[in-house]
Structures are given as structure tokens and as C-alpha cells.
Design a protein around this motif. Structure first.
Motif, short mmCIF file in Angstrom:
data_model
loop_
_atom_site.label_atom_id
_atom_site.label_comp_id
_atom_site.label_asym_id
_atom_site.label_seq_id
_atom_site.Cartn_x
_atom_site.Cartn_y
_atom_site.Cartn_z
N GLY A 170 15.14 -39.37 -3.81
CA GLY A 170 13.99 -39.04 -2.62
C GLY A 170 12.61 -39.35 -3.28
O GLY A 170 12.64 -40.50 -2.71
N CYS A 171 12.14 -38.98 -4.68
CA CYS A 171 10.60 -39.69 -5.55
C CYS A 171 10.97 -40.86 -5.36
O CYS A 171 12.25 -41.80 -5.70
CB CYS A 171 10.51 -38.79 -6.71
N ASP A 172 10.21 -41.65 -5.24
CA ASP A 172 10.36 -43.30 -5.33
C ASP A 172 11.52 -43.79 -5.66
O ASP A 172 12.27 -44.36 -4.92
CB ASP A 172 8.82 -43.53 -6.01
N LYS A 173 11.38 -44.07 -7.14
CA LYS A 173 12.00 -44.88 -7.30
C LYS A 173 13.67 -44.40 -7.27
O LYS A 173 14.37 -45.19 -7.80
CB LYS A 173 11.73 -45.06 -8.89
N PRO A 207 9.55 -33.38 -9.75
CA PRO A 207 9.09 -31.69 -8.60
C PRO A 207 9.59 -32.09 -7.16
O PRO A 207 9.82 -31.26 -6.42
CB PRO A 207 7.44 -31.59 -8.42
N CYS A 208 9.29 -33.67 -6.66
CA CYS A 208 9.86 -34.31 -5.24
C CYS A 208 11.27 -34.03 -5.29
O CYS A 208 11.58 -33.88 -4.16
CB CYS A 208 9.04 -35.45 -5.37
N ASN A 209 11.95 -33.68 -6.17
CA ASN A 209 14.02 -33.60 -6.29
C ASN A 209 13.74 -32.13 -6.36
O ASN A 209 14.65 -32.27 -6.69
CB ASN A 209 14.12 -34.56 -6.97
N THR A 232 9.38 -34.53 -0.88
CA THR A 232 8.35 -35.90 -1.58
C THR A 232 7.14 -35.96 -0.53
O THR A 232 6.82 -34.83 0.22
CB THR A 232 9.61 -36.79 -1.02
N CYS A 233 6.56 -36.83 -1.16
CA CYS A 233 5.43 -36.98 -0.53
C CYS A 233 5.65 -37.20 0.80
O CYS A 233 6.31 -37.75 1.48
CB CYS A 233 4.56 -37.79 -1.45
N MET A 234 4.36 -36.73 1.02
CA MET A 234 4.00 -36.28 3.25
C MET A 234 3.47 -36.93 3.99
O MET A 234 3.24 -37.26 5.93
CB MET A 234 4.12 -35.03 3.69
FE1 FES Z 1 7.80 -38.33 -5.53
FE2 FES Z 1 5.18 -39.24 -4.11
S1 FES Z 1 4.87 -38.59 -6.08
S2 FES Z 1 6.98 -38.78 -3.88
#
Ligand code: FES
Length: 576
Positions: free
Chosen positions: A123-126, A55-57, A196-198
């Protein structure tokens, strides 16, 4: 037809008026491309990790269209392709297990296709590090556009931060200080837009590092995912990547040793994620840049925390953007940065933020008045971590910076979950929680469980932090006095495997020491009977097996040993 300084690699596929050229062009024309788009213009790959499972992307499908606008506008041919998406909150056993798989996919997708340059959408972490690792091993002109952070979370009239407040709320529920109804209400208010996480978690950290390393345009890290400015950044990226392809400006000319040094200093100033240590080591390994774990401590020791963002501080990414974004931070850091590093937009990094302004000194502090004089990454040594371990002091408790206590040992995360709330657990606030079996090989994939929950009976007594040690990682959104990335991990036979309940452990952060106070003779005796745990059958075939057999330890960035270095972009042979 555009002016090109040197022959493009796409010309080999789309140029020849022969059978091979026919095959390459004709099938592409099935998508509606007219003949003149194969006139020798740069072909720009847009590597997209969009996915509804990440979802972050989720906003990247739209961002790709804006990159394409810029590519067309500048006379290039944009071709979007998907890459494995790694949703941090969705994947089991952990998204980190698959970072290297994404890197392999990106590397071979870029090399195998007739593209001249690439824009990485992650975007999302990895996703960001996986994409950059893969691109680095091909070394074409490369730019990054990030998903961008979510808008600030909201709960009962106040801002709440991704991850950081989840840990706090979860502990509050366990300590009977928050109702389950409120907990569920916070869940809906925390994530209310794509992005992404803010908090300054791993995704925001890596986006900031891409910006200071010159791979992503100014404000790419902080412009909210839903802000129109992110679409402008995407279009400008599309324009720029075409000229980079024409001028053959390779990734390796941007990602120099000095760019990594700038990144490490910025990592400290922003209170960034410990995960960035692993990712920067892995990316440097692809570029054959000598970067070591010790560099993170050495380069960040004189960098204070300037950005007051969760989890080390109070604010969120939206606030950082309105305060002037990363350029405002870089301007404060001027005396500590290599100012002449190149960027994809042509200016030196120093010139690019020379005119930056800060609009909120609560969020971005001046160098002389930092949020915290202690920041960066502490790299520990001692007999408990012969190849190092890390701690993020800005997210830890000063009262525990020097600590000596008895170990309470958990052999696995399952063991911890089964016993941590047992009223009979022999633990007090001076104990040291030790968790094994969570390293790159042992879990496998090195999950983000290093900020292990505190025992309920201590939470109920008001204890809010304890010294915790493991071979695991920690979410960039998390906090606590937590020693992470112990190397070698327990499953590789590191001394962590030998710790037993009641052993005394000495931690001295300012001296960077982590010692197991057990005699060498006793440790040798324990080592003689230690046996490595075999991975469960589910992890014994396929990619899991490849990973477990080849993953390097945390002090080397957890890349697969055969993936370090580069194979370049040349492919000599045809498929037909
Ligand atoms: Fe995807 Fe934090 S869980 S950026």
C-alpha cells in the motif's frame, strides 16, 4: 486433491516420498498442518508488508487472514511471509532508496520458496512497486491487494487531505496565516484510520494502476481500508489466485505493453503521482517491455483530468469510492483504452467496467466536461535536461506554464533550508528556484523535496507558487509548478550541476522546453572545473554503496542496472 493443468513447482518440494520430501513437509507440519494439505494442491504465497513502522499498511495483517480464507476455500494452501516494509513518512534518508531492496527481497523470497502463485499485500508508496518489480522478475501467477485509503481527514468541520493539506498548512503557518495550535490540531484529525494517504498520492495512484492493469480486483484501489468490502476483495482474491495457479496464468500475460499504455492514460485521467513514472518504467524494465519516458507525454497528451481529487482538485479517495470507484473513471475513458487487455479475474478490462455507473459527476467528470483539459505528465527536453524531466501540469499554475526568470541556486537541501527564509536572499516572484544534489545517486535515493518551500518573505507578500526545478521527486500529494526528475542529475554531471545564481532559465510547458540560457562556451568552461561530490562515509558501504554504484537515472526508473529483466522461477538445486 484438485485438478491441475500442469505440474506445480511446489510438487518438487512436497511431492517426493524421499529424504528431501520428508524434510520439506516435516518442518512445515510443525505449524500444525495435517498431512493432506501436501496432496498436490497449489501453494499460495502471501507476501505481506504489514508493519507498525508503516502505518499505512497496518491493516494488512487482517487482510492476509481474509486472503487465506479464500485460498483454503478454493482448495489451496496459503503461506504468509513478510517482506521489508517501507514507511514513507518514517524512513530516512528516503523510502525510495529501499524500493529496489524490497524488490530484491520479494524476488528471491518468491523464487526460493516452494510456492506456485503469490498475492502481494502492499500500500504505502514504495511497497506496491517494489513488490511488483520483484514478482515480475520471477513471473509466477500474481495478484495484488492494497491496504486501501484512510477515511477522509477532518479538521474544524471540513475534509482535509493527507499530505496536500500538510503543505498548505505548513506554508500558512510560515506566512502567519495559521496558528501553531491549529496546525497541531489538524495533525490529529488528518490521519484517523489505518490506510494509505486518501489524496491521489503515490499510494492511491499505484493502487489505481494495479486495478486498470488487471492485477487487482475492481474497487481494490478505492474501497477504504476499514470498509468490509476490502475484506471481501481479499477473500475473492484468495479464491482467484488458486485458479490462476492451476491454470498457470503468469504475471507477464497480464502486464503487457498495452496494459502499461492503459495505465499511463489512467494516470493522466486521475491526476496521479509523478512517482508512478519511475515505478512503471522500473516494472516494465523487469518484463523487458520497451517503455520510455516520452511515452508518458505521448500517451497522455489527449487525456483530460476527469477525477477531481486532491492535489489536483478538491475531493478525496473515500469520495471517489462512493462515486463509483475506478470502474466509473474507466467507463468514461472507454474510447482511450485498450479494452481487450486481460485481467486476473478472467474478463477483459473493457468487459469488467462496461456496466459501471457514476454516482457523483462532481467527483468523476464526463470526458466531455473534464476538471481540466490539461493533465498527464509533461516530459521536457532542452539543454538543462538532456535525458528529460517531468512536470504534472494539473498540479501547476497556468500562469507559470511559460516562464523566463533568473536562477536562485541551492547546492543541496541543507543549503536550501539554511537560506530560503533569509530576508537578504536575492529572490522575487519571477525567480526560478533551482535545487541540486537530490537525484538518485546524489542524495542518495531521490527524496520528495522537489516542491521546495517558497521564501517566507514572498509568502508574506501573498506569493503562492513559483517555478522550481530539481533532480528530486515530489510527493504525489504535493502541488506547484515544479519540474522534477531532471536527468542526468547534478551529481552525475548533468547540466543542472552547472547552473549558477543569476543564470536565465526558459521554461515553455506547452512546447515542452527547459533551457539554460547560457552559452555553450561558458557551460564547457564550467564543466571543466566541475567535480563530482563523493557520498558521505555513511553512504559508502553496505546496501547504500550497492545502490549508489548501480542505480540508474530517473529516465530509466531508478532500478539497479543489474536487476532489469527476469530470471524466471526455476531453481534446480537442493539445499541438503
Ligand atoms: Fe504511506 Fe502516504 S505515507 S501512503
Amino acid at each position: 486433491m484438485t485438478t491441475i493443468k500442469k505440474p506445480l513447482r511446489s510438487a518438487k518440494s512436497y511431492g517426493p516420498k524421499d529424504k528431501d520430501g520428508f524434510i520439506h513437509r516435516s518442518w512445515m507440519k510443525s505449524q500444525g498442518f495435517p498431512a493432506d494439505v501436501f496432496d498436490g494442491r497449489p501453494v499460495i504465497g502471501i507476501c505481506n508488508t504489514w508493519s507498525e513502522l508503516t502505518p499505512c499498511n497496518a491493516g494488512l495483517r487482517d487482510i492476509a487472514e481474509h486472503v487465506k480464507r479464500g485460498v483454503w476455500e478454493a482448495g489451496g494452501l496459503p503461506l504468509e511471509f513478510p517482506a521489508m516494509s517501507l514507511g514513507e513518512t518514517q524512513m530516512r534518508p528516503t523510502a525510495m532508496l529501499f524500493r529496489n531492496l524490497l524488490a530484491m527481497e520479494v524476488e528471491e523470497s518468491i523464487r526460493g520458496n516452494p510456492i506456485d502463485a503469490v498475492v502481494l499485500l502492499g500500500g504505502c508508496d514504495k511497497t506496491t512497486p517494489g513488490q511488483v518489480m520483484g514478482a515480475a522478475s520471477v513471473d509466477l501467477p500474481t495478484m495484488v491487494v492494497s491496504s486501501g485509503p484512510m477515511l477522509n481527514g477532518k479538521f474544524r468541520g471540513r475534509d482535509i487531505g493527507s499530505g496536500t493539506d500538510v503543505w498548505k498548512f505548513s506554508e500558512a503557518v510560515r506566512a502567519h496565516k495559521m496558528s501553531l495550535d491549529d496546525f497541531m490540531a489538524a495533525e490529529s484529525g488528518m490521519s484517523r484510520t489505518p490506510g494509505t494517504c486518501m489524496t491521489m498520492g503515490s499510494a492511491s495512484t499505484m493502487a489505481c494502476l494495479m486495478e486498470v492493469m488487471g492485477l487487482a480486483l475492481p474497487f481494490n484501489a478505492t474501497a477504504p481500508a476499514v470498509d468490509a468490502r476490502r475484506r471481501r476483495i481479499a477473500q475473492e482474491t484468495g479464491r482467484l489466485i488458486v485458479s490462476m495457479a492451476r491454470d498457470d496464468i503468469r504475471l507477464s500475460t497480464i502486464l503487457t505493453r498495452q496494459a502499461f499504455e492503459n495505465a499511463i492514460r489512467v494516470l493522466a485521467a486521475i491526476g496521479g503521482s509523478t512517482n508512478a513514472v519511475l515505478h512503471l518504467l522500473a516494472i516494465a524494465g523487469r518484463l523487458n517491455i520497451p517503455l520510455e519516458l516520452a511515452d508518458f507525454d505521448r500517451l497522455s497528451v489527449d487525456v483530460p483530468l476527469l477525477v477531481d481529487l486532491q492535489p489536483s482538485g478538491r475531493f478525496l479517495m473515500e469520495d471517489l469510492h462512493y462515486a463509483g470507484g475506478l470502474p466509473a473513471v474507466l467507463k468514461e475513458l472507454t474510447p482511450l483504452l485498450h479494452l481487450d487487455c486481460k485481467t486476473v479475474w478472467g474478463q477483459s478490462i473493457g468487459d469488467s467496467f462496461a456496466g459501471a455507473e457514476c454516482y457523483n459527476h462532481e467527483v468523476v467528470r464526463p470526458l466531455a466536461e473534464p476538471v481540466n483539459p490539461v493533465s498527464g505528465i509533461w516530459v521536457l527536453s532542452g539543454n538543462l535536461c538532456p535525458n528529460g524531466a517531468v512536470m504534472k501540469p494539473s498540479a501547476a499554475s497556468n500562469a507559470l506554464f511559460k516562464h523566463r526568470g533568473r536562477a536562485v541556486v541551492f547546492e543541496s537541501i541543507e543549503d536550501l533550508r539554511a537560506r530560503i527564509d533569509d530576508p537578504q536572499l536575492d529572490v522575487d516572484e519571477n525567480s526560478v528556484l533551482v535545487l541540486k544534489g537530490c537525484g538518485p545517486q546524489g542524495y542518495p535515493g531521490m527524496p520528495e523535496v522537489g516542491n521546495m518551500p517558497l521564501p517566507r518573505k514572498l509568502l508574506e507578500r501573498g506569493v503562492r507558487d513559483m517555478l522550481r526545478i530539481s533532480d528530486a521527486r515530489m510527493s504525489g500529494t504535493a502541488f506547484g509548478t515544479v519540474v522534477l526528475h531532471v536527468a542526468p542529475e547534478a551529481n552525475a554531471g548533468g547540466p543542472l550541476a552547472l547552473v549558477r545564481d543569476g543564470d536565465e532559465i526558459l521554461f515553455d510547458g506547452p512546447e515542452r522546453r527547459l533551457e539554460l540560457l547560457v552559452s555553450p562556451e561558458e557551460l564547457a568552461l564550467r564543466a571543466s572545473t566541475w567535480r563530482k561530490t563523493k557520498p558521505p562515509p555513511a553512504y559508502s558501504r553496505g546496501y547504500y554503496r550497492l545502490y549508489v554504484e548501480h542505480v540508474m537515472q530517473a529516465d530509466r526508473g531508478c532500478d539497479l542496472d543489474f536487476l532489469t529483466g527476469s530470471s524466471g522461477s526455476t531453481v534446480d538445486r537442493e539445499s541438503h
